[in-house]
Design a protein around this motif. Structure first.
Motif, PDB file in Angstrom:
ATOM      1  N   LYS A 184     -17.551  22.711 -10.618  1.00 51.16           N
ATOM      2  CA  LYS A 184     -18.862  22.138 -10.309  1.00 51.16           C
ATOM      3  C   LYS A 184     -19.240  22.395  -8.850  1.00 51.16           C
ATOM      4  O   LYS A 184     -20.386  22.729  -8.538  1.00 51.16           O
ATOM      5  CB  LYS A 184     -18.844  20.629 -10.586  1.00 51.16           C
ATOM      6  N   GLU A 185     -18.261  22.248  -7.958  1.00 56.18           N
ATOM      7  CA  GLU A 185     -18.532  22.436  -6.532  1.00 56.18           C
ATOM      8  C   GLU A 185     -18.890  23.886  -6.222  1.00 56.18           C
ATOM      9  O   GLU A 185     -19.704  24.155  -5.337  1.00 56.18           O
ATOM     10  CB  GLU A 185     -17.330  21.975  -5.702  1.00 56.18           C
ATOM     11  N   THR A 244     -14.735  26.462  -0.779  1.00 59.52           N
ATOM     12  CA  THR A 244     -14.776  25.889  -2.129  1.00 59.52           C
ATOM     13  C   THR A 244     -13.999  26.754  -3.113  1.00 59.52           C
ATOM     14  O   THR A 244     -13.394  26.225  -4.062  1.00 59.52           O
ATOM     15  CB  THR A 244     -16.229  25.696  -2.605  1.00 59.52           C
ATOM     16  N   ASN A 276     -17.044  15.745  -2.781  1.00 62.57           N
ATOM     17  CA  ASN A 276     -16.385  16.546  -3.815  1.00 62.57           C
ATOM     18  C   ASN A 276     -15.111  17.214  -3.322  1.00 62.57           C
ATOM     19  O   ASN A 276     -14.090  17.218  -4.008  1.00 62.57           O
ATOM     20  CB  ASN A 276     -17.343  17.613  -4.354  1.00 62.57           C
ATOM     21  N   THR A 277     -15.161  17.803  -2.131  1.00 61.52           N
ATOM     22  CA  THR A 277     -13.973  18.520  -1.643  1.00 61.52           C
ATOM     23  C   THR A 277     -12.809  17.564  -1.420  1.00 61.52           C
ATOM     24  O   THR A 277     -11.663  17.875  -1.758  1.00 61.52           O
ATOM     25  CB  THR A 277     -14.284  19.273  -0.340  1.00 61.52           C
ATOM     26  N   ASN A 305     -22.643  14.755  -4.307  1.00 59.01           N
ATOM     27  CA  ASN A 305     -21.619  15.785  -4.064  1.00 59.01           C
ATOM     28  C   ASN A 305     -20.941  15.671  -2.696  1.00 59.01           C
ATOM     29  O   ASN A 305     -20.110  16.516  -2.354  1.00 59.01           O
ATOM     30  CB  ASN A 305     -22.255  17.179  -4.173  1.00 59.01           C
ATOM     31  N   LEU A 308     -14.064  19.560 -11.478  1.00 50.90           N
ATOM     32  CA  LEU A 308     -14.864  19.246 -10.292  1.00 50.90           C
ATOM     33  C   LEU A 308     -14.938  20.449  -9.351  1.00 50.90           C
ATOM     34  O   LEU A 308     -15.981  20.693  -8.726  1.00 50.90           O
ATOM     35  CB  LEU A 308     -14.268  18.039  -9.562  1.00 50.90           C
ATOM     36  N   ASN A 366     -22.383  24.327  -6.717  1.00 48.30           N
ATOM     37  CA  ASN A 366     -23.147  23.663  -5.662  1.00 48.30           C
ATOM     38  C   ASN A 366     -23.229  24.543  -4.417  1.00 48.30           C
ATOM     39  O   ASN A 366     -24.294  24.700  -3.813  1.00 48.30           O
ATOM     40  CB  ASN A 366     -22.491  22.322  -5.307  1.00 48.30           C
ATOM     41  N   LYS A 397     -12.379  14.738  -2.995  1.00 48.51           N
ATOM     42  CA  LYS A 397     -11.936  14.303  -4.321  1.00 48.51           C
ATOM     43  C   LYS A 397     -11.006  15.337  -4.956  1.00 48.51           C
ATOM     44  O   LYS A 397      -9.970  14.985  -5.538  1.00 48.51           O
ATOM     45  CB  LYS A 397     -13.145  14.068  -5.226  1.00 48.51           C
ATOM     46  N   ILE A 398     -11.383  16.610  -4.865  1.00 44.77           N
ATOM     47  CA  ILE A 398     -10.567  17.673  -5.457  1.00 44.77           C
ATOM     48  C   ILE A 398      -9.178  17.682  -4.834  1.00 44.77           C
ATOM     49  O   ILE A 398      -8.160  17.772  -5.533  1.00 44.77           O
ATOM     50  CB  ILE A 398     -11.252  19.049  -5.288  1.00 44.77           C
TER      51      ILE A 398
END
Length: 438
Positions: free
Chosen positions: A352-353, A362, A329-330, A326, A349, A356, A332-333
């Motif tokens: 999903k984050e 987020t 992730n941020t 993870n 995503l 998390n 990627k988003i």
């Protein structure tokens, strides 16, 4: 006679005008130099290609003691510490995973002082953005050492990452000591969360005094690099620059500080070529996905579509390594929402984050992903419930402004736009175009 005098007067006037123009040019040139923050002579020596540290005699000694049936705790902890150093030096996620393996073995075999190994493994999980797992081990450490400050510090850090701010605040009160470095830096973090930048910097400057008095290398590196960031947020760009240089004076290979200087060259000095040069020097020995995102941003500003495509390809090649989990992730988003073809992937995503870690940062990503997927009312609902007055980060404010604009709320957009323009250095020239377009 008269024509000669007239000619002489004309020549004199032309000569005076020439000197005036030259003088003005020199003055303008001097002013431009004064405005520039970065000076390559300050940091060129730090950009020399250096072989990243990935071994040491100390590591070889302790690693040689580990066998498949080893139960020697000092070996595991020493090797894990060295792997962490190699990760910081190279950016190679494999080293952080190897540190995890060593610490998991230490937890397995430890009988005495087990809470120490719980804490170390928890911090490793924090580095990997495995926050819920980090909390499990932090709680396990607390069961064995409820009143030990090191455990309280860890619990505060984990709860802040998870967005459990009330819990973090209650824990912070347990170790409050205005003279303790570990309390001071967490008080700074707390004030940053509350949006009190002046208090954040006040605590960081106090932490700097403590670190300089103790001459603790680790503390100095942490304080100098972090206070440089906060000075940048506050518009004190020269102070920010000087503290990145201080970081490099202690650790000439520090990639984070070099990236900070590259940002100043790009966002403040409008010197894309220099920013690129700095980043390229970092990437010869330290590879992290986010450095390619900055290269892509510079390329976008320069309208170099080919260079941006290349940089983004490098980002995805690295970030998609399953070992990162993870961690990106941020990032990627933020990349996925830019492309209509990947907007649904961005939403999945973002959801999903949130599972998390449910923080205002987020949630603003979830709101942005909903916005680009056409769910403007849901996006507005998310920011009103989870973002407004809960974070003061410019990135979140820009997301809010976009959502207000989509929901036909011009007064709200106007207020945020003015605030965002003040944060133009922090946002950078690419985002500034978006801000002006609001």
């Amino acid at each position: 006679m008269y024509p000669i005098i007239t000619t002489m007067k004309t020549n004199l006037l032309l000569l005076l005008s020439f000197f005036l123009i030259i003088s003005c040019k020199d003055s303008t040139s001097e002013k431009e130099k004064e405005k520039k923050i970065t000076n390559s002579e300050d940091y060129n020596n730090f950009l020399a290609i250096q072989k990243a540290r990935s071994t040491s005699p100390y590591f070889e000694l302790w690693n040689s003691k580990i066998t498949s049936d080893s139960v020697e705790l000092p070996s595991f902890t020493a090797v894990a510490g060295q792997y962490n150093m190699f990760f910081e030096s190279t950016g190679d996620i494999a080293y952080l995973k190897k540190a995890e393996q060593a610490l998991e073995k230490a937890v397995e075999v430890a009988n005495l002082d087990k809470e120490k190994y719980y804490r170390s493994l928890s911090r490793n999980y924090i580095s990997q953005h495995r926050f819920k797992e980090a909390l499990v081990y932090a709680d396990s450490a607390a069961e064995l050492s409820k009143n030990i400050p090191a455990t309280q510090h860890l619990l505060f850090d984990v709860h802040m990452e998870l967005g459990n701010y009330s819990k973090a605040d209650s824990i912070k009160k347990l170790f409050a000591d205005p003279e303790d470095f570990n309390y001071i830096i967490r008080a700074s973090k707390w004030n940053d969360y509350k949006g009190k930048l002046d208090m954040t910097i006040m605590f960081m400057e106090r932490a700097k005094e403590k670190a300089e008095a103790s001459k603790n290398r680790g503390q100095l590196l942490w304080v100098y690099s972090n206070i440089a960031d906060y000075y940048g947020h506050d518009g004190r760009i020269k102070d920010s620059y000087e503290h990145y240089l201080k970081t490099l004076e202690i650790d000439s290979s520090n990639a984070y500080a070099k990236k900070g200087i590259a940002w100043i060259a790009f966002s403040k000095d409008n010197n894309s070529a220099e920013a690129e040069r700095i980043l390229d020097s970092v990437l010869t020995g330290h590879v992290s996905p986010d450095y390619y995102l900055l290269k892509a941003e510079i390329a976008e500003f320069e309208n170099d579509k080919k260079a941006k495509k290349t940089a983004m390809a490098s980002f995805w090649e690295l970030a998609n390594n399953p070992a990162y989990g993870n961690m990106y992730n941020t990032y990627k988003i933020e990349a996925l929402v830019e492309d209509p073809a990947t907007k649904k992937e961005a939403l999945a995503l973002a959801e999903k984050e949130i599972s998390n870690r449910a923080t205002p940062e987020t949630y603003q990503l979830l709101a942005l992903a909903n916005l680009v997927n056409g769910n403007k009312e849901k996006a507005l609902e998310i920011i009103n419930a989870h973002v407004v007055d809960k974070t003061f980060e410019p990135t979140a404010l820009l997301t809010m402004a976009k959502i207000y604009k989509a929901n036909m709320m011009p007064d709200m957009v106007k207020d945020l736009k003015n605030e965002l323009i003040e944060a133009s250095y922090e946002m950078g020239p690419v985002k500034l175009k978006e801000i002006h377009a609001l």
